[in-house]
Motif scaffolding. Structure first.
Motif, PDB file in Angstrom:
ATOM      1  N   VAL A 126       0.832  -1.201   0.000  1.00  0.00           N
ATOM      2  CA  VAL A 126       0.000   0.000   0.000  1.00  0.00           C
ATOM      3  C   VAL A 126       0.867   1.250   0.000  1.00  0.00           C
ATOM      4  O   VAL A 126       2.022   1.235   0.428  1.00  0.00           O
ATOM      5  N   ALA A 127       0.275   2.324  -0.491  1.00  0.00           N
ATOM      6  CA  ALA A 127       0.875   3.651  -0.376  1.00  0.00           C
ATOM      7  C   ALA A 127       0.230   4.350   0.812  1.00  0.00           C
ATOM      8  O   ALA A 127      -0.996   4.352   0.954  1.00  0.00           O
ATOM      9  N   VAL A 128       1.039   4.924   1.676  1.00  0.00           N
ATOM     10  CA  VAL A 128       0.576   5.616   2.881  1.00  0.00           C
ATOM     11  C   VAL A 128       0.825   7.104   2.715  1.00  0.00           C
ATOM     12  O   VAL A 128       1.963   7.519   2.456  1.00  0.00           O
ATOM     13  N   VAL A 129      -0.221   7.910   2.858  1.00  0.00           N
ATOM     14  CA  VAL A 129      -0.105   9.352   2.698  1.00  0.00           C
ATOM     15  C   VAL A 129      -0.376  10.023   4.037  1.00  0.00           C
ATOM     16  O   VAL A 129      -1.483   9.913   4.592  1.00  0.00           O
ATOM     17  N   ASP A 130       0.639  10.692   4.584  1.00  0.00           N
ATOM     18  CA  ASP A 130       0.479  11.437   5.834  1.00  0.00           C
ATOM     19  C   ASP A 130      -0.243  12.749   5.570  1.00  0.00           C
ATOM     20  O   ASP A 130       0.066  13.457   4.601  1.00  0.00           O
ATOM     21  N   LEU A 131      -1.167  13.104   6.440  1.00  0.00           N
ATOM     22  CA  LEU A 131      -1.878  14.376   6.305  1.00  0.00           C
ATOM     23  C   LEU A 131      -1.103  15.530   6.920  1.00  0.00           C
ATOM     24  O   LEU A 131      -1.447  16.692   6.715  1.00  0.00           O
ATOM     25  N   ILE A 132      -0.052  15.209   7.688  1.00  0.00           N
ATOM     26  CA  ILE A 132       0.883  16.214   8.200  1.00  0.00           C
ATOM     27  C   ILE A 132       2.261  15.816   7.691  1.00  0.00           C
ATOM     28  O   ILE A 132       2.755  14.728   7.993  1.00  0.00           O
ATOM     29  N   GLU A 133       2.879  16.688   6.943  1.00  0.00           N
ATOM     30  CA  GLU A 133       4.147  16.315   6.317  1.00  0.00           C
ATOM     31  C   GLU A 133       5.324  16.518   7.258  1.00  0.00           C
ATOM     32  O   GLU A 133       5.250  17.263   8.238  1.00  0.00           O
ATOM     33  N   ASN A 134       6.418  15.847   6.931  1.00  0.00           N
ATOM     34  CA  ASN A 134       7.682  16.007   7.644  1.00  0.00           C
ATOM     35  C   ASN A 134       8.795  16.114   6.623  1.00  0.00           C
ATOM     36  O   ASN A 134       9.171  15.130   6.000  1.00  0.00           O
ATOM     37  N   ARG A 135       9.320  17.312   6.443  1.00  0.00           N
ATOM     38  CA  ARG A 135      10.391  17.540   5.476  1.00  0.00           C
ATOM     39  C   ARG A 135      11.775  17.302   6.077  1.00  0.00           C
ATOM     40  O   ARG A 135      12.777  17.418   5.387  1.00  0.00           O
ATOM     41  N   ASN A 136      11.802  16.967   7.363  1.00  0.00           N
ATOM     42  CA  ASN A 136      13.066  16.715   8.028  1.00  0.00           C
ATOM     43  C   ASN A 136      13.324  15.214   8.151  1.00  0.00           C
ATOM     44  O   ASN A 136      12.587  14.402   7.596  1.00  0.00           O
ATOM     45  N   ASN A 137      14.340  14.855   8.912  1.00  0.00           N
ATOM     46  CA  ASN A 137      14.633  13.437   9.094  1.00  0.00           C
ATOM     47  C   ASN A 137      13.725  12.853  10.171  1.00  0.00           C
ATOM     48  O   ASN A 137      12.863  13.536  10.725  1.00  0.00           O
ATOM     49  N   TYR A 138      13.928  11.575  10.469  1.00  0.00           N
ATOM     50  CA  TYR A 138      13.022  10.883  11.389  1.00  0.00           C
ATOM     51  C   TYR A 138      13.071  11.451  12.805  1.00  0.00           C
ATOM     52  O   TYR A 138      12.098  11.333  13.568  1.00  0.00           O
ATOM     53  N   LEU A 139      14.190  12.091  13.183  1.00  0.00           N
ATOM     54  CA  LEU A 139      14.316  12.640  14.536  1.00  0.00           C
ATOM     55  C   LEU A 139      13.370  13.815  14.771  1.00  0.00           C
ATOM     56  O   LEU A 139      12.997  14.104  15.908  1.00  0.00           O
ATOM     57  N   LYS A 140      12.977  14.496  13.701  1.00  0.00           N
ATOM     58  CA  LYS A 140      12.118  15.680  13.837  1.00  0.00           C
ATOM     59  C   LYS A 140      10.703  15.420  13.317  1.00  0.00           C
ATOM     60  O   LYS A 140       9.980  16.353  12.996  1.00  0.00           O
ATOM     61  N   ARG A 141      10.316  14.169  13.262  1.00  0.00           N
ATOM     62  CA  ARG A 141       8.965  13.838  12.797  1.00  0.00           C
ATOM     63  C   ARG A 141       7.913  14.333  13.799  1.00  0.00           C
ATOM     64  O   ARG A 141       8.184  14.403  15.010  1.00  0.00           O
ATOM     65  N   PRO A 142       6.714  14.666  13.344  1.00  0.00           N
ATOM     66  CA  PRO A 142       5.661  15.168  14.230  1.00  0.00           C
ATOM     67  C   PRO A 142       5.235  14.116  15.258  1.00  0.00           C
ATOM     68  O   PRO A 142       5.389  12.917  15.049  1.00  0.00           O
TER      69      PRO A 142
END
Length: 304
Positions: A126-142
């Motif tokens: 499946v393709a998973v689409v986040d409704l809140i984006e994260n343009r940074n790396n995994y350490l700064k994810r929402p």
């Protein structure tokens, strides 16, 4: 089941999911991509012929069974990830428990008297689409991220029917594999390997640096009406030859044993056994997943 998820909708949604804006591709470098592995505890249910009401919204909570799954996810862009998963679960249904004999609309199903279980093994992409984006790396994810998903899945299933009191020599209280029994007099048995369209949504919560937890609900639109072994019409009694055919194709029906006196039609050949029309079964997976993020390897710059 009612075909609320049309092929055209699936096609449009698929295009929307796989499309990634060029700006995202330029700003989200490969150094920010990462993988995660997930372990899920699921609850599985189904919508089909052996439910309280034969429509998409009807299921019996008491028929819910636990399952489990594993997955691996690759984050490609700020909003888009790809996920491959393996899932196991069981669906069950019982006319005796789901249908009210005093309800004119459910009386037919109570008389049918089918009880089944079906272990489902699914592989999905499946393709998973986040409704809140994260343009940074995994350490700064929402901390909280709602998301939606859709894709394609294949599953293996083998419905089994519960044997009650009978005159065919079958052991009461045991389960019989039904796919090859051809309880409706089919010329050939239906395939135990099928395709489905999984889609749904959920919410993901960041626990700490490497762990996320998510709650997700997903529907599976199948292309078969036989995950409960009920889909067409009763076969003529004379065409049923084996003990299992005679029992599940005719004798299990209450009006055939005198337990439902006054019910007209019964299991006569050519009368309806399943939903009227070309309706297919669905199953639903609701789960809690613990995801572990695999720490990306950081390549040191080369100096000359």
């Amino acid at each position: 089941m009612k075909n609320i998820f049309t092929y055209s909708t699936a096609f449009v949604l698929g295009l929307a999911l796989v499309a990634s804006p060029e700006a995202d591709a330029q700003q989200f470098s490969k150094r920010k991509q990462y993988n995660s592995v997930g372990f899920s505890l699921n609850a599985m249910n189904y919508f089909g012929d052996v439910t309280p009401v034969t429509n998409f919204s009807s299921f019996r909570f008491g028929a819910t069974r636990l399952g489990a799954g594993v997955s691996i996810t690759r984050r490609f862009y700020p909003r888009l990830s790809g996920r491959f998963g393996l899932t196991y679960g069981r669906i069950t249904g019982s006319d005796a428990l789901a249908a009210d004999p005093n309800d004119p609309d459910a009386r037919f199903r109570y008389n049918r008297n089918m009880t089944f279980r079906n272990d489902i093994f699914e592989a999905s992409a499946v393709a998973v689409v986040d409704l809140i984006e994260n343009r940074n790396n995994y350490l700064k994810r929402p901390d909280f991220v709602p998301y939606v998903f859709a894709g394609i899945a294949g599953f293996y299933h083998n419905p089994q029917g519960l044997v009650g009191d009978n005159t065919q020599g079958l052991a009461s209280g045991t389960y019989v594999n039904l796919a090859d029994v051809r309880t409706e007099g089919q010329a050939t048995g239906y395939s135990k390997t099928q395709l489905s369209i999984p889609f749904g949504g959920g919410i993901r919560y960041r626990i700490n640096r490497n762990f996320d937890a998510s709650l997700e609900i997903g529907w599976r639109k199948t292309f078969t009406d036989y995950i409960d072994d009920v889909g067409g019409k009763y076969a003529p009694k004379a065409s049923l030859t084996t003990a299992a055919q005679k029992y599940f194709g005719n004798e299990i029906t209450r009006s055939q044993t005198g337990d439902f006196a006054g019910f007209t039609g019964g299991a006569a050949g050519g009368t309806q056994r399943g939903d009227v029309g070309n309706k297919t079964d669905w199953y639903i997976v609701t789960g809690v997943t613990l995801n572990y993020i695999l720490t990306p390897r950081i390549k040191n710059p080369k100096f000359r």
